[in-house]
Design a protein around this motif. Structure first.
Motif, PDB file in Angstrom:
ATOM      1  N   SER A  64      94.440 -35.498  94.565  1.00  0.00           N
ATOM      2  CA  SER A  64      95.547 -35.068  94.348  1.00  0.00           C
ATOM      3  C   SER A  64      96.015 -34.744  93.080  1.00  0.00           C
ATOM      4  CB  SER A  64      96.725 -35.684  95.075  1.00  0.00           C
ATOM      5  OG  SER A  64      96.925 -37.015  94.688  1.00  0.00           O
ATOM      6  N   THR A  65      94.810 -35.213  92.093  1.00  0.00           N
ATOM      7  CA  THR A  65      95.301 -35.099  90.807  1.00  0.00           C
ATOM      8  C   THR A  65      94.157 -34.178  90.100  1.00  0.00           C
ATOM      9  OG1 THR A  65      94.109 -36.769  90.340  1.00  0.00           O
ATOM     10  CG2 THR A  65      96.167 -37.418  90.820  1.00  0.00           C
ATOM     11  N   ALA A  66      94.297 -33.816  88.790  1.00  0.00           N
ATOM     12  CA  ALA A  66      93.272 -33.068  88.104  1.00  0.00           C
ATOM     13  C   ALA A  66      92.978 -33.863  86.854  1.00  0.00           C
ATOM     14  CB  ALA A  66      94.041 -31.952  87.748  1.00  0.00           C
ATOM     15  N   CYS A  67      91.464 -33.971  86.602  1.00  0.00           N
ATOM     16  CA  CYS A  67      91.051 -34.703  85.728  1.00  0.00           C
ATOM     17  C   CYS A  67      91.095 -33.963  84.632  1.00  0.00           C
ATOM     18  CB  CYS A  67      89.318 -35.150  86.038  1.00  0.00           C
ATOM     19  SG  CYS A  67      88.570 -35.889  84.748  1.00  0.00           S
ATOM     20  N   ILE A  68      91.603 -34.856  83.438  1.00  0.00           N
ATOM     21  CA  ILE A  68      91.734 -34.287  81.896  1.00  0.00           C
ATOM     22  C   ILE A  68      90.583 -35.131  80.960  1.00  0.00           C
ATOM     23  CG2 ILE A  68      93.151 -33.627  79.977  1.00  0.00           C
ATOM     24  CD1 ILE A  68      95.388 -33.383  82.186  1.00  0.00           C
ATOM     25  N   ASN A  69      89.800 -34.643  80.419  1.00  0.00           N
ATOM     26  CA  ASN A  69      88.953 -35.484  79.551  1.00  0.00           C
ATOM     27  C   ASN A  69      89.784 -35.598  78.275  1.00  0.00           C
ATOM     28  OD1 ASN A  69      86.363 -36.391  78.943  1.00  0.00           O
ATOM     29  ND2 ASN A  69      86.394 -34.833  77.167  1.00  0.00           N
ATOM     30  N   THR A  70      89.403 -36.782  77.715  1.00  0.00           N
ATOM     31  CA  THR A  70      90.016 -37.268  76.613  1.00  0.00           C
ATOM     32  C   THR A  70      88.894 -37.783  75.809  1.00  0.00           C
ATOM     33  OG1 THR A  70      90.601 -39.697  77.126  1.00  0.00           O
ATOM     34  CG2 THR A  70      92.291 -37.575  77.247  1.00  0.00           C
ATOM     35  N   VAL A  71      89.039 -38.045  74.194  1.00  0.00           N
ATOM     36  CA  VAL A  71      87.887 -38.598  73.570  1.00  0.00           C
ATOM     37  C   VAL A  71      87.785 -40.072  73.966  1.00  0.00           C
ATOM     38  CG1 VAL A  71      87.370 -39.063  71.166  1.00  0.00           C
ATOM     39  CG2 VAL A  71      88.722 -37.178  71.536  1.00  0.00           C
ATOM     40  N   GLY A  72      86.631 -40.314  74.395  1.00  0.00           N
ATOM     41  CA  GLY A  72      86.200 -41.704  74.832  1.00  0.00           C
ATOM     42  C   GLY A  72      86.672 -42.169  76.305  1.00  0.00           C
ATOM     43  N   SER A  73      87.260 -41.175  76.809  1.00  0.00           N
ATOM     44  CA  SER A  73      88.210 -41.885  78.390  1.00  0.00           C
ATOM     45  C   SER A  73      88.289 -40.289  79.105  1.00  0.00           C
ATOM     46  CB  SER A  73      89.332 -42.706  77.910  1.00  0.00           C
ATOM     47  OG  SER A  73      89.789 -43.219  79.328  1.00  0.00           O
ATOM     48  N   TYR A  74      89.241 -40.551  80.150  1.00  0.00           N
ATOM     49  CA  TYR A  74      89.722 -39.424  80.675  1.00  0.00           C
ATOM     50  C   TYR A  74      91.002 -39.781  81.464  1.00  0.00           C
ATOM     51  CZ  TYR A  74      88.286 -42.109  84.913  1.00  0.00           C
ATOM     52  OH  TYR A  74      88.074 -43.073  85.974  1.00  0.00           O
ATOM     53  N   ARG A  75      92.028 -38.848  81.900  1.00  0.00           N
ATOM     54  CA  ARG A  75      93.140 -38.996  82.469  1.00  0.00           C
ATOM     55  C   ARG A  75      93.160 -38.319  83.937  1.00  0.00           C
ATOM     56  NH1 ARG A  75      97.915 -37.602  78.573  1.00  0.00           N
ATOM     57  NH2 ARG A  75      99.306 -38.211  80.450  1.00  0.00           N
ATOM     58  N   CYS A  76      93.983 -38.812  84.920  1.00  0.00           N
ATOM     59  CA  CYS A  76      94.153 -38.094  86.080  1.00  0.00           C
ATOM     60  C   CYS A  76      95.635 -37.879  85.989  1.00  0.00           C
ATOM     61  CB  CYS A  76      94.000 -39.081  87.297  1.00  0.00           C
ATOM     62  SG  CYS A  76      92.322 -39.812  87.411  1.00  0.00           S
ATOM     63  N   ARG A  77      96.120 -36.547  86.251  1.00  0.00           N
ATOM     64  CA  ARG A  77      97.219 -35.985  86.033  1.00  0.00           C
ATOM     65  C   ARG A  77      97.624 -35.211  87.120  1.00  0.00           C
ATOM     66  NH1 ARG A  77      99.090 -32.465  80.809  1.00  0.00           N
ATOM     67  NH2 ARG A  77      98.815 -34.710  79.930  1.00  0.00           N
ATOM     68  N   CYS A  78      98.752 -35.257  87.800  1.00  0.00           N
ATOM     69  CA  CYS A  78      98.967 -34.457  89.085  1.00  0.00           C
ATOM     70  C   CYS A  78      99.139 -33.033  88.845  1.00  0.00           C
ATOM     71  CB  CYS A  78     100.833 -35.002  89.212  1.00  0.00           C
ATOM     72  SG  CYS A  78     100.743 -36.509  89.883  1.00  0.00           S
ATOM     73  N   ARG A  79      98.566 -32.606  89.652  1.00  0.00           N
ATOM     74  CA  ARG A  79      98.446 -31.110  89.779  1.00  0.00           C
ATOM     75  C   ARG A  79      99.929 -30.199  89.917  1.00  0.00           C
ATOM     76  NH1 ARG A  79      93.324 -29.616  91.296  1.00  0.00           N
ATOM     77  NH2 ARG A  79      92.151 -31.215  92.275  1.00  0.00           N
ATOM     78  N   ARG A  80     100.108 -29.023  89.506  1.00  0.00           N
ATOM     79  CA  ARG A  80     101.237 -28.293  89.252  1.00  0.00           C
ATOM     80  C   ARG A  80     102.047 -28.436  90.783  1.00  0.00           C
ATOM     81  NH1 ARG A  80     102.044 -22.310  87.007  1.00  0.00           N
ATOM     82  NH2 ARG A  80     101.703 -23.161  84.958  1.00  0.00           N
ATOM     83  N   GLY A  81     103.275 -28.556  90.545  1.00  0.00           N
ATOM     84  CA  GLY A  81     103.890 -28.722  91.951  1.00  0.00           C
ATOM     85  C   GLY A  81     103.640 -30.027  92.868  1.00  0.00           C
ATOM     86  N   TRP A  82     103.043 -31.083  91.895  1.00  0.00           N
ATOM     87  CA  TRP A  82     102.952 -32.377  92.720  1.00  0.00           C
ATOM     88  C   TRP A  82     103.721 -33.424  91.758  1.00  0.00           C
ATOM     89  CZ3 TRP A  82      99.533 -33.495  96.994  1.00  0.00           C
ATOM     90  CH2 TRP A  82      98.937 -32.449  97.655  1.00  0.00           C
ATOM     91  N   THR A  83     104.218 -34.522  92.186  1.00  0.00           N
ATOM     92  CA  THR A  83     104.709 -35.769  91.622  1.00  0.00           C
ATOM     93  C   THR A  83     104.101 -36.956  92.064  1.00  0.00           C
ATOM     94  OG1 THR A  83     106.843 -36.727  91.253  1.00  0.00           O
ATOM     95  CG2 THR A  83     106.275 -36.115  93.381  1.00  0.00           C
ATOM     96  N   PRO A  84     103.900 -37.758  91.006  1.00  0.00           N
ATOM     97  CA  PRO A  84     103.416 -39.128  91.229  1.00  0.00           C
ATOM     98  C   PRO A  84     104.067 -39.866  92.350  1.00  0.00           C
ATOM     99  CG  PRO A  84     103.669 -38.957  88.907  1.00  0.00           C
ATOM    100  CD  PRO A  84     104.276 -37.849  89.486  1.00  0.00           C
ATOM    101  N   LEU A  85     103.333 -40.596  93.153  1.00  0.00           N
ATOM    102  CA  LEU A  85     103.804 -41.456  94.305  1.00  0.00           C
ATOM    103  C   LEU A  85     104.766 -42.669  93.593  1.00  0.00           C
ATOM    104  CD1 LEU A  85     101.309 -41.691  96.966  1.00  0.00           C
ATOM    105  CD2 LEU A  85     103.619 -40.572  97.369  1.00  0.00           C
ATOM    106  N   PRO A  86     105.652 -43.185  94.316  1.00  0.00           N
ATOM    107  CA  PRO A  86     106.714 -44.343  93.620  1.00  0.00           C
ATOM    108  C   PRO A  86     105.474 -45.595  93.376  1.00  0.00           C
ATOM    109  CG  PRO A  86     107.707 -43.295  95.509  1.00  0.00           C
ATOM    110  CD  PRO A  86     106.369 -42.817  95.133  1.00  0.00           C
ATOM    111  N   GLY A  87     105.578 -46.140  92.291  1.00  0.00           N
ATOM    112  CA  GLY A  87     104.545 -47.327  91.948  1.00  0.00           C
ATOM    113  C   GLY A  87     103.592 -46.822  91.174  1.00  0.00           C
ATOM    114  N   PHE A  88     103.485 -45.532  90.787  1.00  0.00           N
ATOM    115  CA  PHE A  88     102.115 -44.976  90.056  1.00  0.00           C
ATOM    116  C   PHE A  88     102.669 -44.497  88.893  1.00  0.00           C
ATOM    117  CE2 PHE A  88     100.493 -45.493  94.301  1.00  0.00           C
ATOM    118  CZ  PHE A  88      99.279 -45.898  93.992  1.00  0.00           C
ATOM    119  N   ARG A  89     102.137 -44.468  87.840  1.00  0.00           N
ATOM    120  CA  ARG A  89     102.540 -43.832  86.405  1.00  0.00           C
ATOM    121  C   ARG A  89     101.478 -42.544  86.358  1.00  0.00           C
ATOM    122  NH1 ARG A  89     102.996 -47.864  81.655  1.00  0.00           N
ATOM    123  NH2 ARG A  89     103.699 -45.745  80.477  1.00  0.00           N
TER     124      ARG A  89
END
Length: 717
Positions: free
Chosen positions: A146-171
């Motif tokens: 349900s997320t999109a992977c975004i590469n960062t320097v030395g790591s990566y992030r998982c971000r919600c796709r457009r039109g989606w929102t994190p479930l309660p309890g997740f950042r």
């Protein structure tokens, strides 16, 4: 992610241990050392040491004892040296970690990095090729589907796709993000009105405009003005029925609506979605309204390109003056490209034409890099008095662009968008006149050069002067035609070189014109006995003096060559006088010489027994020199104003005169010269295959004898 990476370090540790064991070889254990100790060696050498003699042992490389390198007591032991611990003895380089093993160490790339070769370890800093690993491309990430992977320097992030929102309890910035699709909140609306239906109806209208596309441009923009203002009013009314809170709705066509409804108060509030973000003081949203919640909203529609095609732009007067000064030319037009969605901003406060506190926006747009004479601007849609509309920039300031987002600050609210503005600073008619005219001038100058070189009856010192004058004008005009415009806008080496060559060529042309006046002075005023200045002195003065002036100018201020719009001398700091000064001096000097010459000729004609033939020849030479000075001098008097954006009429005059220079010299020195015309007729007959008659031959012989007699009379003068 971190645990997976630490688990991946087990293999390098095992390899490191095996490496050290292979280096140490046998004799690692005390019992093995004692059993295999040769005669005369101490049988008590501890582990990780080697026998030296009967009373001493030495620790293996990578190990040490408390007493030093040599052990003399059975109580000593050889302990591992931690090359990775403080004080740091081993350096692995950037993005790398040191891994200690018994008797040695090795290096591995830090988590999130890997060696270019694909290996897992290396020995020292010189072998370090660690670079960022794109976990998103190699699918080495545990991001939820349900997320999109975004590469960062030395790591990566998982971000919600457009039109989606994190479930309660997740950042949203955690790699364990799980998202759910956003739903449009429900509330009680006035009967018969559904906001979703309203937005989807607008999307359908914009997707297939139908008859709207066939309307005349003013009528189409008139429709856009009423559509945007009507949507703002309807959405402001609908928002009053919405319970407090904030939300964002996205239609299937990409239109987004964001609302914030809360009690009145003060403090900054941020409102936004994927197309636009807005930062404003909440007191601005409430305005002078009574009690009750205040509303702020943004409606972003990315599908209005068809209706807004060919819309005009009204620039702020100060900005337009600044652009004209920068580009050194009036703005003849602006070509616009709509890069972002059209973002309509509405508040409970309806009086937003002039706000006390400016509102800051950040608009997302398609990636676009401004080129020459282009810039990204924030503009708003302004309804015209006649019912139409156009883009405008008054009251808005573009703060900057970064990562496909442009930040603006405005003192009023309306429907905003990010535009790519291409400023047309070139007069197409003037450019056409210059191109065609200079091409004609170059042809005429080339004919003059060939005539002066090939027609023998006119050879002499004055023909030499005319030849080099035409050569300088020919080279200068060719460079002017090919390189005067600085297309890139940056003053580089190429533009400075063109400016320097133009400076030199036109100065040389004026120097040869000055030498012509000097030659006339010797013939008439000083009654010089001989042929005047020799050719080598003429060339030394005609080409050496302008070269000296250009060299001194470049040494004094090399930055004065080249301008953002034209490859010519800079107007700032008085650098233009390195050209104007010599030109004015030459024009004034020649004017004095010609006035003196005319006065002297008048006196000669009034004598009792004047040599009429010689005086008439000198009069013709004087008239042609004066006419030549008048045309060339007047051309550059108007040329001084060519690069001033406020003097477009003078620019036209300069272009016409500049284009006529070659034609004028060809007519004056070639077509009006009887001997040259005879040579032209002779060449024409040779080309067409006709034979000269006896009469033509005798005429030519007679002409040549007259030429010799005239030359002898010149020397007598």
């Amino acid at each position: 992610m971190g645990g997976a990476r630490r688990g991946g370090l087990l293999v390098p540790h095992v390899l490191g241990v095996l490496l050290i064991l292979s280096e140490a070889g046998g004799g690692q254990w005390a019992s093995a050392s004692a059993a295999s100790a040769p005669p005369g060696c101490a049988p008590w050498c501890p582990r990780n040491s080697v026998c030296v003699n009967a009373t001493a042992c030495r620790c293996h490389p990578g190990f040490s004892s408390w007493s030093g390198e040599i052990i003399t007591s059975p109580a000593d032991s050889c302990d591992d040296i931690n090359e990775c611990g403080p004080p740091l003895a081993a350096s692995c380089g950037k993005f790398a970690d040191c891994q200690n093993v018994d008797g040695s160490y090795y290096c591995t790339c830090s988590p999130g990095y890997g060696l270019v070769s694909g290996a897992t370890m290396f020995r020292n800093e010189s072998e370090n090729t660690c670079q960022d690993v794109d976990e998103c491309s190699s699918r080495q990430h545990p991001c939820h589907n349900s997320t999109a992977c975004i590469n960062t320097v030395g790591s990566y992030r998982c971000r919600c796709r457009r039109g989606w929102t994190p479930l309660p309890g997740f950042r949203d910035n955690q790699n364990t993000t799980v998202c759910e699709e956003m739903s449009f909140p429900t509330w009680t609306l006035p009967p018969g009105i559904q906001s979703q239906d309203l937005i989807q109806s607008v999307d359908e209208l914009l997707k297939a405009p139908g008859d709207l596309e066939t309307l005349a441009l003013p009528d189409r923009h008139h429709t856009v003005t009423h559509l945007l203002s009507g949507l703002e009013e309807v959405l402001r009314t609908l928002a009053k029925a919405v319970p407090g809170g904030s939300f964002t709705y996205q239609s299937p066509a990409g239109t987004e609506l964001s609302l914030v409804i809360q009690e009145q108060g003060h403090g900054n509030v941020t409102l936004g979605q994927s197309h636009a973000r807005m930062l404003l003081d909440w007191a601005v949203a409430a305005g002078a309204a009574g009690s009750g919640p205040a509303v702020a909203g943004i409606l972003s529609n990315p599908n209005m390109q068809k209706l807004l095609a060919n819309a005009s732009l009204e620039l702020d007067p100060e900005r337009q003056a600044e652009l004209e000064e920068t580009h050194e030319s009036p703005l003849y037009g602006v070509q616009l490209s709509l890069l972002s969605a059209v973002n309509s901003v509405f508040l409970s406060n309806t009086n937003t034409t002039k706000l006390d506190h400016k509102v800051t926006f950040a608009f997302s747009h398609s990636p676009e890099k401004p080129g020459t004479r282009q810039e990204l601007i924030c503009a708003f849609w302004k309804g015209a008095d006649d019912g139409g509309g156009h883009w405008a920039t008054s009251g808005c300031r573009t703060l900057g662009s970064r990562n496909n987002s442009t930040t603006c600050q405005c003192s009023h609210l309306s429907s905003f968008a990010v535009l790519m503005a291409h400023y047309d600073v070139e007069d197409e008619l003037l450019a056409l006149i210059t191109t065609v005219g200079l091409a004609l001038s170059l042809v005429c100058l080339l004919l003059c050069i060939l005539t002066f070189l090939l027609v023998r009856p006119i050879q002499g010192s004055r023909t030499t002067l005319h030849l080099h004058l035409c050569i300088c004008l020919f080279v200068g005009s060719a460079i002017f035609l090919a390189g005067i415009d600085n297309q890139g806008g940056e003053v580089g080496l190429r533009c400075r070189l063109v400016a320097g060559l133009l400076h030199y060529c036109f100065l040389a042309a004026f120097c040869w014109m000055a030498l012509e006046g000097l030659e006339l002075y010797f013939l008439v005023v000083r009654v010089f006995q001989g042929q005047g200045l020799r050719t080598r002195w003429l060339c030394l003065l005609g080409y050496g003096v302008p070269l000296l002036i250009v060299a001194i100018s470049a040494a004094a201020n090399k930055q004065g060559y080249g301008r953002p719009r034209y490859c010519w001398l800079d107007l700032r700091g008085g650098f233009l006088w390195s050209f104007l000064g010599p030109v004015i001096a030459i024009i004034l000097g020649n004017a004095v010489i010609f006035v003196t010459t005319v006065w002297k000729l008048t006196r000669k004609f009034s004598e009792i027994n004047p040599d009429v033939k010689k005086l008439k020849k000198l009069r013709v030479l004087t008239i042609t020199a004066v006419a030549q000075l008048f045309v060339l001098g007047c051309t550059w008097v108007f040329g001084l104003f060519m690069f001033d954006p406020r003097s477009w009429m003078l620019s036209y005059v300069f272009s016409v005169l500049n284009c006529l220079q070659g034609l004028f010299l060809f007519v004056l020195h070639c077509l009006l010269n009887k001997k040259v015309r005879e040579e032209y007729r002779k060449w024409a007959c040779m080309v067409t295959g006709n034979k000269y008659s006896e009469f033509t031959t005798s005429t030519s012989v007679s002409s040549q004898s007259q030429t010799r007699a005239l030359r002898s009379s010149e020397s007598g003068i």
